[in-house]
Scaffold this motif. Structure first.
Motif, PDB file in Angstrom:
ATOM      1  N   LYS A 292      93.833  44.671  68.780  1.00  0.00           N
ATOM      2  CA  LYS A 292      95.147  44.241  69.244  1.00  0.00           C
ATOM      3  C   LYS A 292      96.165  45.381  69.204  1.00  0.00           C
ATOM      4  O   LYS A 292      97.091  45.424  70.017  1.00  0.00           O
ATOM      5  CB  LYS A 292      95.646  43.064  68.389  1.00  0.00           C
ATOM      6  CG  LYS A 292      94.813  41.802  68.571  1.00  0.00           C
ATOM      7  CD  LYS A 292      95.347  40.644  67.769  1.00  0.00           C
ATOM      8  CE  LYS A 292      95.161  40.820  66.273  1.00  0.00           C
ATOM      9  NZ  LYS A 292      93.740  40.843  65.844  1.00  0.00           N
ATOM     10  N   THR A 293      95.969  46.307  68.248  1.00  0.00           N
ATOM     11  CA  THR A 293      96.960  47.376  68.092  1.00  0.00           C
ATOM     12  C   THR A 293      97.086  48.216  69.360  1.00  0.00           C
ATOM     13  O   THR A 293      98.189  48.578  69.766  1.00  0.00           O
ATOM     14  CB  THR A 293      96.587  48.281  66.904  1.00  0.00           C
ATOM     15  OG1 THR A 293      96.108  47.448  65.843  1.00  0.00           O
ATOM     16  CG2 THR A 293      97.771  49.068  66.419  1.00  0.00           C
ATOM     17  N   HIS A 323     100.771  50.092  60.317  1.00  0.00           N
ATOM     18  CA  HIS A 323     101.010  50.113  61.763  1.00  0.00           C
ATOM     19  C   HIS A 323     101.777  51.366  62.157  1.00  0.00           C
ATOM     20  O   HIS A 323     101.494  51.988  63.179  1.00  0.00           O
ATOM     21  CB  HIS A 323     101.827  48.889  62.189  1.00  0.00           C
ATOM     22  CG  HIS A 323     100.990  47.680  62.440  1.00  0.00           C
ATOM     23  ND1 HIS A 323      99.759  47.739  63.047  1.00  0.00           N
ATOM     24  CD2 HIS A 323     101.215  46.371  62.186  1.00  0.00           C
ATOM     25  CE1 HIS A 323      99.270  46.523  63.134  1.00  0.00           C
ATOM     26  NE2 HIS A 323     100.123  45.676  62.628  1.00  0.00           N
ATOM     27  N   ASP A 387     103.316  40.978  64.890  1.00  0.00           N
ATOM     28  CA  ASP A 387     101.905  40.976  64.521  1.00  0.00           C
ATOM     29  C   ASP A 387     101.649  39.911  63.469  1.00  0.00           C
ATOM     30  O   ASP A 387     102.499  39.615  62.657  1.00  0.00           O
ATOM     31  CB  ASP A 387     101.509  42.346  63.966  1.00  0.00           C
ATOM     32  CG  ASP A 387      99.995  42.456  63.814  1.00  0.00           C
ATOM     33  OD1 ASP A 387      99.268  41.624  64.416  1.00  0.00           O
ATOM     34  OD2 ASP A 387      99.532  43.350  63.102  1.00  0.00           O
ATOM     35  N   GLU A 388     100.440  39.370  63.516  1.00  0.00           N
ATOM     36  CA  GLU A 388     100.016  38.402  62.515  1.00  0.00           C
ATOM     37  C   GLU A 388     101.023  37.271  62.425  1.00  0.00           C
ATOM     38  O   GLU A 388     101.520  36.907  61.381  1.00  0.00           O
ATOM     39  CB  GLU A 388      99.854  39.067  61.141  1.00  0.00           C
ATOM     40  CG  GLU A 388      99.144  40.400  61.171  1.00  0.00           C
ATOM     41  CD  GLU A 388      97.676  40.288  61.547  1.00  0.00           C
ATOM     42  OE1 GLU A 388      97.210  39.153  61.762  1.00  0.00           O
ATOM     43  OE2 GLU A 388      97.009  41.319  61.625  1.00  0.00           O
ATOM     44  N   GLY A 541      95.206  42.724  58.380  1.00  0.00           N
ATOM     45  CA  GLY A 541      95.404  44.024  58.998  1.00  0.00           C
ATOM     46  C   GLY A 541      94.930  45.288  58.317  1.00  0.00           C
ATOM     47  O   GLY A 541      94.659  46.258  58.985  1.00  0.00           O
TER      48      GLY A 541
HETATM   49 MG    MG Z   1      95.818  44.242  63.449  1.00  0.00          MG
END
Ligand code: MG
Ligand code: ADP
Length: 687
Positions: A292-293, A323, A387-388, A541
């Motif tokens: 996804k990143t 990240h 995210d998440e 993550g």
């Molecule tokens: Mg991730």
């Protein structure tokens, strides 16, 4: 404002008859604070009462209702022995009514000799005799008719009896008004559902009434869908900015791999959305490790190429830092300024970042929710990536969307594979892209289940793994859901492992201060520590490819989706990985089956479906504590069966009557308030 008609339902339960301080705790434990809570506290089962006039024809073991006359008292021989009231039916058959732990004054008063009473309770054989221990009802004969043949049984807590609960339910029902109908007429007719108040009364009177239950469940699902549609409508009414990057930055990326087809598809969908002037609302679903990143980075660069800024929100500080690192690495050599902002950046550093955001010299900001605080002004925020997301709620999503003058495009990423029903239920306002394909070359993860009593063997295996150059996570279980005790468990485990592995053991838990946490993560990422003892803070993550072993203590206490997340910490490097699930010794059938499923499959969607069945939506979404995901009335089965029509219904209503002004629209507003979707109503023009 909530319509007046609902006010009686939102009255405090302390106003009910017979609710004194003694009931406060039991009610609180059940979450029953207002009439509406009691109204929605539906019975879980029922007893069928066998009405009879002959004890000799009644079955022991059943709940009976019968006219009896007390004929004698028998005091217990000792203080602990019960007091007995001997009674007879009209045919001279005898039964003992048994009272434990009371002084005899009370049963004597309740059951004077030679006065017939209607009595109900469970008939039991005691040696050759019959008895009823603590009858549920003792009434004068003329009130016999008030006791129903089928009696609802409620979920209770200590200090609250079923009789009392029934009485509270009756009081709540008495307060329940007739409400205008919000269900689409043809659906109502097809399903032959009763009106709302009828349905509520029926569901309390007869827990087996599937039709009444289904209607109430539908209302709840419909309210949820309608709220999400209003969020969508309001978001789409805002003006966004059409963003079409020229690709110059993306062309400069030097990636060691080619995007998967799934990544390409998602990127294309996102570019398509961002090119529109209405703000994107898109959910990117992809299992752990699906990449996804990269998709996020492409979207962010698309914004930067068009002269806009991007922000990426992570649920934890660890993840935000990671990240930040990852994005910087991937984008190294590009003329792109990527900054970080969390609660920890203070003073000059924070000031500088705020300035850079305001003057546009920072292109991409990564951080925790600090990045959407009031003081943070962007020059031109074009895209927000969350995210998440399962840690964030609809309310936070809404707040985010309102941050910029022109609404930014919104990309939400979930690592939890969510069953379709749940996606619709909780993210129904969004369009969905799915990464349903893993990047190539993934190493397999072997999952093993072992009894915790074999800890010594586990530690030996860990020693071999570490001596061979490997790294490992050691996850400690949630204890009582309190971070303090989690921390204690993790600290104790780290201490005991240090006895054997010395300084090769690191520790990270949620209570640690930021710099300490970073230092621990960094030491592990740099392979200075070899074993990282952690609480579930590493659930989302965290990416250390060299770590190919994860040991999860107390695995039976985790949700399946959570175990799957944790397992996803390994299998990221070039070595095959192992996930070792340590279980308690005395496991029930279900727990066994659940762990067996973990062993059997690595398919996140399948695991999520099972978790939904076994533990409910809150578990799958990770929002159990926040309560947002809790459905009060709808079961997972209801959701699966009804969410599509509720969605269509809500959609159609909004299309025809976006302001909810028509009579049915007004009724739908009432439904929203009933389920406390006040914020969604607030999104209506002039709402
Ligand atoms: Mg991730
Ligand atoms: P997610 O956030 O979806 O769990 P990540 O974005 O962290 O997954 O990606 C997991 C790993 O896979 C990272 O190490 C990343 O560099 C790698 N990766 C991403 N896309 C690809 C691809 N197309 N081919 C090979 N590896 C990839």
């Amino acid at each position: 404002m909530r319509p007046d008609i609902l006010n009686p339902l939102f009255a405090e339960i302390s106003l009910f008859k017979g609710v004194g301080p003694a009931l406060a705790r039991p009610l609180e434990r059940l979450g029953l604070a207002r009439a509406v809570d009691v109204a929605f506290h539906l019975p879980v089962s029922w007893v069928d009462r066998h009405l009879t006039d002959r004890l000799d024809l009644a079955d022991a073991g059943r709940v009976i209702g019968i006219m009896l006359t007390p004929v004698d008292y028998r005091a217990g021989g000792s203080a602990r022995a019960p007091f007995r009231v001997l009674a007879a039916d009209a045919h001279g058959n005898g039964v003992a009514l048994v009272y434990f732990g009371r002084n005899s004054g009370w049963p004597r008063k309740l059951l004077p000799l030679n006065e017939a009473k209607f009595i109900s309770g469970k008939l039991e054989a005691y040696g050759d005799n019959l008895q009823i221990v603590h009858p549920d009802h003792v009434l004068p004969p003329e009130e016999a008719g008030t006791v129903p043949a089928r009696e609802s049984v409620y979920g209770l807590s200590e200090g609250l009896t079923n009789n009392r609960m029934r009485d509270l339910a009756a009081q709540a029902l008495a307060r329940a008004p007739d409400l205008p109908e919000w269900i689409e007429p043809s659906l109502l007719a097809r399903k032959q559902w009763p009106a709302w108040r009828d349905a509520l009364a029926r569901a309390h009177a007869d827990p087996g009434d599937a039709q009444a239950r289904e209607r109430l469940a539908y209302d709840e699902i419909f309210a949820g869908q309608l709220a999400l549609m209003l969020v969508r409508q309001s978001s789409r009414r805002r003006r966004g900015v059409s963003i079409q990057g020229d690709g110059r930055l993306r062309a400069m990326l030097k990636l060691p791999f080619a995007p998967t087809d799934a990544q390409r598809r998602a990127i294309g969908e996102i570019e398509g959305d961002m090119a529109q002037a209405t703000p994107m609302l898109r959910l990117l679903q992809g299992d752990v490790g699906s990449g996804k990143t990269l998709v996020a980075l492409m979207a962010l660069l698309n914004a930067v190429e068009a002269g806009m800024q991007g922000a990426m929100l992570a649920p934890t500080e660890i993840l935000a830092r990671q990240h930040h690192e990852t994005l910087r690495k991937m984008a190294s050599g590009l003329p792109v300024e990527i900054a970080i902002l969390t609660g920890r950046e203070k003073g000059k550093v924070r000031e500088a970042t705020l300035m850079g955001l305001a003057d546009g010299s920072i292109d991409i900001l990564v951080g925790t929710h600090a990045i959407f605080q009031e003081a943070v002004r962007y020059k031109a925020l074009g895209l927000a990536v969350i995210d998440e997301q399962h840690r964030f709620g609809v309310a936070q999503r809404m707040m985010l969307a309102s941050k910029a003058e022109r609404s930014p495009h919104l990309l939400v990423m979930t690592a939890t594979p969510i069953p379709r029903t749940l996606t619709l239920t909780y993210y129904g306002e969004m369009d969905v892209s799915r990464l349903d394909e893993m990047p190539p070359g993934r190493q397999p993860i072997q999952t093993l289940v072992m009894a915790a009593s074999r800890l010594d063997e586990v530690v030996d295996a860990l020693a071999r793994h570490v001596d061979g150059g490997g790294q490992a996570y050691w996850v400690c279980p949630l204890v009582e859901e309190s971070e303090t005790s989690d921390q204690a468990a993790a600290e104790a485990r780290a201490e005991s492992l240090k006895m054997r592995f010395g300084e090769r053991v690191g520790l990270v838990h949620g209570r640690m201060k930021g710099p300490e946490k970073d230092a621990a993560m960094e030491a592990f990422a740099a392979n200075r520590t070899r074993i990282l003892v952690a609480t579930t803070v590493i659930e989302v993550g965290v990416d250390v490819p060299n770590s190919s072993l994860i040991i999860i203590e107390g695995a039976d206490r985790f949700g399946l989706a959570q175990l799957h997340q944790l397992r996803g910490r390994v299998g990221r490097g070039d070595k095959p990985s192992t996930c070792l699930l340590l279980r308690g010794n005395a496991l029930g059938e279900t727990s066994r089956a659940r762990l067996a499923l973990m062993r059997e499959t690595n398919d996140g969607f399948r695991i999520a479906e099972e978790d939904l069945k076994l533990r409910g939506a809150g578990e799958v979404l990770g929002t159990r504590q926040s309560g947002e995901a809790q459905m009060k009335l709808a079961t997972p089965e209801h959701m699966a069966a009804l969410v599509d029509s509720a969605r269509d219904d809500a959609h159609l209503l909004i299309e025809r009557d976006g302001g909810l002004d028509s009579p049915r629209g007004q009724a739908a507003r009432t439904c929203l308030y009933l389920f406390e979707k006040d914020a969604a109503v607030g999104l209506l023009r002039g709402g």
